[in-house]
Design a protein around this motif. Structure first.
Motif, short mmCIF file in Angstrom:
data_model
loop_
_atom_site.label_atom_id
_atom_site.label_comp_id
_atom_site.label_asym_id
_atom_site.label_seq_id
_atom_site.Cartn_x
_atom_site.Cartn_y
_atom_site.Cartn_z
N LYS A 149 51.57 59.36 71.74
CA LYS A 149 51.15 58.21 70.94
C LYS A 149 49.64 58.06 70.89
O LYS A 149 49.10 57.44 69.97
N ALA A 178 46.04 63.64 66.28
CA ALA A 178 46.93 64.46 65.47
C ALA A 178 46.33 65.84 65.25
O ALA A 178 45.11 65.99 65.09
N GLN A 181 51.83 64.36 67.56
CA GLN A 181 51.34 63.87 66.28
C GLN A 181 50.74 65.03 65.48
O GLN A 181 49.99 65.85 66.02
N ALA A 203 55.06 62.10 63.78
CA ALA A 203 55.54 62.86 64.94
C ALA A 203 56.35 64.05 64.48
O ALA A 203 57.25 63.93 63.64
N ALA A 251 54.24 57.98 61.20
CA ALA A 251 53.85 56.98 62.20
C ALA A 251 53.85 55.60 61.58
O ALA A 251 54.16 54.60 62.25
#
Length: 280
Positions: free
Chosen positions: A53, A57, A74, A141, A188
């Motif tokens: 989290k 990314a 991510q 994700a 997300a």
């Protein structure tokens, strides 16, 4: 007293015991290690989900193929949205609904399945918002392809046109006219009017039924080992008691009841004959 342990019959019993006990202990220890591995996988999956989290990314190409290490990470991908499908019978917050799945055409010609969000109720194309047009960059994700019949994925077929039961390249190959990545992404932040679908933990990383089966098998194997030891000592005790009875003459005559010698048995037989003869 214990010379019977050297007889051929007891040699066989002793060898069986000496082999059975280590085998049961080994199998119990192996099942326990399997349970401990699953517990560790569960902890690692929880830590990975927490870290995912906050981790930045990364491009999709850097995370493929999807495995336990990259699942939930991510990722970002750029392309244009194409065909849209609905994934019925999916629960979120204990409510039944459906996913809105749209294929993102990337520059390499393949399509990435993107779950843009979740809506309550029956799957209805009229409820699903249209995908944005033009080139878009998605962030969400990364997930491994689903397997029908596992992790809540329906296995029933015969769905209406425009729907798919599982999100996987195998399930989508006949539904879209282009190659599909063996992975998918859940955004997300869901598109307007929908709820974001949380990332699922990688397969075989939770404390599921298999984990507790391993723990149960561990107990069974250790119980078997204890039972073998118990029966071995019980057989020895019976053999010793039999030898002691033989020394006291309690089992001298074959078939005579324990605690009764041969003379007593003869007297008993004579008295029985007398009582059975007719009176004058």
């Amino acid at each position: 007293m214990y010379r019977f342990l050297l007889t051929p019959r007891w040699w066989g019993i002793n060898v069986f015991v000496l082999l059975a006990i280590p085998f049961c202990i080994f199998m119990g220890s192996w099942q326990l290690s399997r349970f401990e591995d699953r517990v560790q996988d569960h902890r690692d999956a929880g830590e990975q989900a927490t870290a995912a989290k906050t981790d930045p990314a990364r491009p999709l190409a850097e995370l493929l193929p999807v495995d336990k290490e990259t699942s939930g990470k991510q990722t970002t991908a750029t392309g244009r949205y194409g065909k849209q499908l609905l994934v019925p019978d999916r629960e979120l917050d204990d409510k039944r609904g459906f996913y809105v799945l749209t294929l993102l055409r990337t520059d390499d010609g393949r399509a990435l399945p993107v779950v843009r969000g979740w809506l309550p109720g029956d799957a209805d194309p009229a409820k699903a918002p249209a995908a944005p047009t033009g080139e878009v960059t998605v962030a969400g994700a990364l997930q491994a392809s689903e397997t029908p019949g596992s992790n809540g994925v329906p296995a029933a077929g015969g769905l209406p046109a425009g729907q798919t039961g599982a999100i996987s390249s195998a399930a989508l190959v006949n539904l879209v006219p282009y190659d599909v990545y063996d992975a998918w992404v859940t955004l997300a932040k869901a598109d307007a009017g929908m709820k974001a679908v949380p990332a699922a933990a990688p397969a075989d990383t939770g404390l599921d039924l298999k984990a507790f089966q391993n723990l149960g098998y561990t107990g069974e194997w250790f119980v078997f080992a204890g039972f073998v030891v118990f029966m071995w000592f019980r057989l020895i005790r019976r053999e010793v008691e039999f030898a002691q009875d033989a020394e006291l003459g309690l089992v001298e005559g074959e078939g005579a009841p324990a605690g009764q010698d041969s003379d007593t048995a003869t007297d008993t037989a004579d008295s029985t004959k007398v009582s059975a003869s007719p009176t004058a």
